[in-house]
Write an enzyme that holds these catalytic residues in place. Structure first.
Site, PDB file in Angstrom:
ATOM      1  N   ASP A 493       1.051  -1.204   0.100  1.00 19.13           N
ATOM      2  CA  ASP A 493      -0.008  -0.032   0.004  1.00 19.13           C
ATOM      3  C   ASP A 493       0.889   1.122   0.186  1.00 19.13           C
ATOM      4  OD1 ASP A 493      -2.336   1.467   0.288  1.00 19.13           O
ATOM      5  OD2 ASP A 493      -2.632   0.943   2.326  1.00 19.13           O
ATOM      6  N   GLU A 496       2.733   5.055  -4.100  1.00 16.76           N
ATOM      7  CA  GLU A 496       2.737   5.803  -5.402  1.00 16.76           C
ATOM      8  C   GLU A 496       4.185   6.439  -5.513  1.00 16.76           C
ATOM      9  OE1 GLU A 496      -0.926   4.387  -4.327  1.00 16.76           O
ATOM     10  OE2 GLU A 496       0.431   5.494  -2.836  1.00 16.76           O
ATOM     11  N   ASP A 569      -9.030   4.036  -2.202  1.00 12.12           N
ATOM     12  CA  ASP A 569      -9.970   4.527  -1.176  1.00 12.12           C
ATOM     13  C   ASP A 569     -11.367   5.132  -1.730  1.00 12.12           C
ATOM     14  OD1 ASP A 569      -7.978   4.035   0.492  1.00 12.12           O
ATOM     15  OD2 ASP A 569      -6.970   5.753   0.702  1.00 12.12           O
TER      16      ASP A 569
END
Length: 898
Positions: A493, A496, A569
């Protein structure tokens, strides 16, 4: 996940992120002049790797090197670099797999205006025009693609930083930014090499529908960008992302797919820096004006303008011409979808965060008590010791190995999170090991870069370094990752990368990676390379024998080789449920096939009806996980009353019954590149009315799914594709038949999940669902044969052990084909390869579309005596059901309906 806060869903972008007008290189290219490059045709050199030309920009006398390479698989690569750069420019590593076989080019025609090149296979030509430079790809005499048709070629060459002192007035920062330094809020981006952006345009002739370019919360068909923002490819952590937006999200795949009735075409722009894509559709008339009746019809055209911050122009045109050929061409370029372990196609239960070991055991027991199957339960960041990954909270999770053994006894698995930020803690051995080994990204001053994330002050692993990836992979070894077992799997997670203290909540572009490359060059690769390293770690952990499961939030082209991704999300609202379908279709078209969205929405609390409809929709999508934030109410499936529990139970059980079909589809994806989840146009390429449909889709070639994504629905409009004379669709629950080529309004209840089997297909299901995939593999199978208008049907079943690489290493698999013709159903080998011993049996066969009651049903197994079988005929829905068969899947047999 990102820190939970109330979402803003509006047309105004969050000012934490940039608009295109706040990006210097975008403004320069859009506002700058066309540079009118010339192709110097007398510089043509033919090599084994294609044709090389020099390009000249007359005003600056800048020379570029153009290389054109046609590949044997039906793709043409266009590569443009500086002829003599002062140093090497960044070229994207690790994405393109293997060496491509190039065609040998020869000159077919040449004059002072153009050169036409041809090659042996196919009917394609490449024509390079001298001035203004353009490159055409033709099929026969038909122009298919033109590169630089609008003269947008842009290439900013590398410069010596000492130049900026001699022209400081020009380069001083102003409100809009500058060439060597750019600001955004309080952040300053120092550009070590000055302006290095690139851009080019392509015209796709005859096309008016384009798809791909994930990830965006937008429609399946890409929108014309003449109004509003262009599509942005820049991986960002965007909580409760804006809907119907072209702003970048967690991952980027720079693949655009165009389709028209007689051709599917792809443009793959291999660049990992920030990229914008402008799309302009030209149709029969423009600007809303209806042309005079006698005006010549304008051919449809899609113009695509790519603009990237740095790198080289590396553009691959995939020529199809069929959707299946295009998917194969792209998979050959970037890799095929990994064959997932069977258990990962089951249901996953996740929450930020299950509190402790007792909580995990209680949730596990809840699934058993309520007879709901599942395979994997997940732990978020709170399972660690102070947000230190590869550790366990000693109070909450004192015996992690014992917890995993408890789950493994029931053939279930545990998944834990592992983010790329490492807590700054000199007393933590893993931090010290990474620091001393040089495994962290550095800032522009050469010091270890520090930002903030869940761990507080953090350093970020430099996954661009092969040495760092190898070190990180070793961290998953059982003797190093204390408390881990072979049944522990991983979730990447925040990769990015997410940096709470950084510009746009990510890493500064002037941070420095291995080899001296700036972060701006490879930003969109960061999560891809962590995903790669994690997968390598799990494979190495098993000695190379077991297939890994790793979920990643960030991704790039080629991420399909590693595992699964999800859409990040999202919010518990009907709008987010609705948008999840085109988002997943866009991902699938772009090669990211093992994809899903958080069931129920990550943040906010879904109403029971929404939760049920989300479970029903997600059960018909590749990656199936319920997940929610720590500020939401608990939402295990049994917490909303028996009616809701029963509906969710049914949706999950039906998913498990269909897992053999899903697994067979992933085998196809793994070997042919064909996505399991398909827009209607993939299966019905000539029907223009289907080209923009994104509220229903095909699961493989056999099942049509139309999830309900609106509240209070009592009727649903279902488009049945295909010709009404030839195409038949059967409701999988009632077996009622519908003709294709029409839209019908059908009644639904909360229990209804509209799914239809296509006439001409055979689908394999399990006779039951079990409590997890391990039990599923022990259950007998049932075939559903849906006859088309000619009384014909076919389908396949793929089987292996479901978890190891034996299918690849020792060919331990079987692929069986079922064909029905003239009333006879045959089971035969579909591949000469593969030897797999299993006891799977076909227990029953249901044939839909049998017009009259048979006199008998005869079963013949290999050379044994024919035997009459028990059967039932249901006249009102034209079904023959043959029961008590017990036919081994691995044996040849046939059933004749007399």
């Amino acid at each position: 996940m990102t820190e939970a806060k109330p979402p803003t869903i509006s047309g105004v972008p969050d000012q934490k992120t940039k608009t295109c007008d706040q990006v210097g290189f975008y403004r320069r290219q859009i506002e700058g002049p066309n540079l009118h490059h010339r192709a110097l045709l007398d510089t043509l050199v033919l090599t084994e790797k294609g044709a090389c030309f020099q390009l000249l920009e007359p005003d600056t006398q800048t020379r570029l090197l153009l290389t054109v390479s046609p590949y044997k698989n039906g793709a043409v690569r266009i590569l443009i670099d500086e002829l003599q750069p002062i140093k090497e420019r960044f070229r994207v590593p690790d994405v393109v797999t293997g060496e491509r076989q190039c065609e040998q080019l020869r000159v077919e025609r040449q004059d002072e205006d153009s050169v036409t090149l041809t090659w042996s296979s196919g009917c394609h030509l490449v024509r390079v025009w001298h001035f203004p430079f353009s490159l055409e790809i033709l099929c026969g005499e038909e122009e298919v693609v033109t590169f630089n048709s609008k003269d947008k070629l842009w290439f900013e060459t590398l410069q010596d930083p000492s130049r900026q002192t001699s022209c400081s007035s020009e380069l001083e920062e102003d409100q809009a930014g500058s060439l060597w330094k750019e600001t955004f809020g309080q952040f300053v981006d120092i550009k070590a090499n000055g302006p290095t952006s690139i851009g080019a345009d392509l015209s796709l002739h005859g096309f008016s529908h384009a798809y791909g370019l994930p990830e965006h919360a937008d429609s399946l068909k890409l929108r014309d960008t003449r109004e509003g923002e262009p599509y942005r490819l820049f991986n960002l952590d965007v909580f409760a992302y804006e809907l119907y937006s072209r702003f970048g999200l967690y991952g980027s795949v720079p693949l655009l797919v165009a389709h028209k009735p007689d051709r599917t075409l792809g443009v793959f722009w291999l660049n990992a820096s920030e990229t914008f894509v402008k799309i302009h559709y030209t149709t029969d008339h423009q600007d809303g004006q209806t042309p005079p009746v006698k005006m010549r019809r304008i051919q449809p055209q899609t113009d695509v303008h790519w603009l990237s911050e740095s790198g080289v122009i590396d553009c691959m045109v995939l020529l199809g011409p069929s959707p299946q050929q295009l998917f194969s061409q792209y998979a050959q370029m970037t890799g095929y979808q990994a064959l997932p372990p069977l258990f990962s196609l089951g249901y996953h239960q996740c929450r930020w965060n299950y509190e402790d070991e007792a909580d995990v055991r209680a949730v596990d027991a809840g699934f058993e008590h309520h007879n709901i199957p599942y395979d994997m339960i997940w732990l978020d960041i709170e399972h660690t010791d102070g947000k230190r990954y590869f550790t366990w909270d000693p109070v909450r999770f004192p015996d992690p190995a014992g917890l995993q053994h408890h789950l493994q006894q029931k053939n279930r698995k545990l998944v834990v999170i592992s983010d790329p930020h490492i807590k700054v803690d000199p007393d933590w051995s893993l931090y010290c090991e990474a620091r001393d080994g040089g495994h962290f990204v550095k800032d522009r001053e050469g010091q270890i870069y520090e930002g903030s994330c869940w761990s507080g002050d953090s350093c970020y692993l430099d996954f661009s370094s092969p040495a760092t990836r190898a070190w990180y992979a070793r961290c998953f070894a059982l003797d190093k990752y204390k408390g881990s077992t072979p049944s522990l799997f991983v979730w990447n997670d925040m990769n990015e990368p997410s940096v709470f203290s950084g510009p746009e909540q990510t890493m500064p572009k002037d941070a420095v990676h291995s080899g001296g490359w700036e972060h701006r060059e490879l930003h969109n690769l960061y999560g891809f390379q962590q995903h790669m390293a994690t997968v390598d770690g799990l494979i190495s952990r098993s000695g190379g024998s077991e297939r890994p499961f790793v979920l990643s939030r960030s991704f790039f082209a080629g991420s399909q080789r590693f595992g699964a991704i999800w859409t990040g999300d999202n919010v518990a609202s009907w709008e987010y449920l609705n948008i999840s379908i085109p988002m997943l279709l866009s991902l699938s078209v772009a090669g990211i096939m093992f994809c899903g969205a958080d069931v129920g929405g990550f943040v906010q609390d879904p109403q029971p009806e929404l939760l049920v409809r989300w479970y029903q929709a997600a059960s018909l999508q590749p990656f199936f996980r319920g997940h929610s934030a720590n500020v939401t109410k608990r939402r295990e499936p049994w917490l909303f009353g028996e009616e809701v529990t029963a509906a969710i139970r049914t949706a999950i059980q039906q998913r498990y019954c269909l897992l053999h079909y899903w697994y067979t589809l992933f085998h196809q994806a793994h070997t042919s590149g064909l996505p399991p989840l398909r827009p209607l146009w993939v299966e019905f390429p000539k029907e223009a009315s289907n080209f923009a449909v994104d509220n229903q889709y095909m699961i493989g070639g056999a099942l049509l799914a139309c999830p309900i994504t609106e509240p209070g629905v009592q009727e649903v409009n279902v488009l049945f594709p295909g010709s009404g004379e030839d195409e038949i669709w059967y409701d999988v629950h009632s077996a009622k038949a519908y003709k294709g080529g029409r839209t019908l309004s059908l009644p639904v209840t909360l229990d209804t999940v509209p799914v239809f089997q296509r006439g001409g297909s055979v689908v394999c299901r399990s006779a039951g669902c079990g409590s997890c995939t391990a039990e599923l593999q022990q259950l007998p199978l049932c075939l559903t044969v849906a006859l088309n208008s000619c009384g014909v049907a076919e389908g396949e079943l793929y089987l292996d052990d479901g978890h190891s690489f034996s299918y690849r290493d020792t060919k331990a698999f079987c692929l069986r084909r079922f064909n029905m013709l003239s009333g006879r159903l045959l089971c035969r080998r579909a591949s000469e390869e593969g030897v797999f011993e299993c006891d799977s049996v076909i227990q029953s066969v249901t044939v839909m579309g049998v017009k009259s009651k048979p006199a008998a049903v005869i079963v013949c197994v290999s050379d044994t005596t024919d035997v009459s079988a028990e059967f039932q005929y249901t006249e009102d829905c034209s079904i023959v059901t043959v029961t008590n068969l017990n036919l081994r899947v691995l044996m040849d047999w046939e059933i004749e309906i007399v």
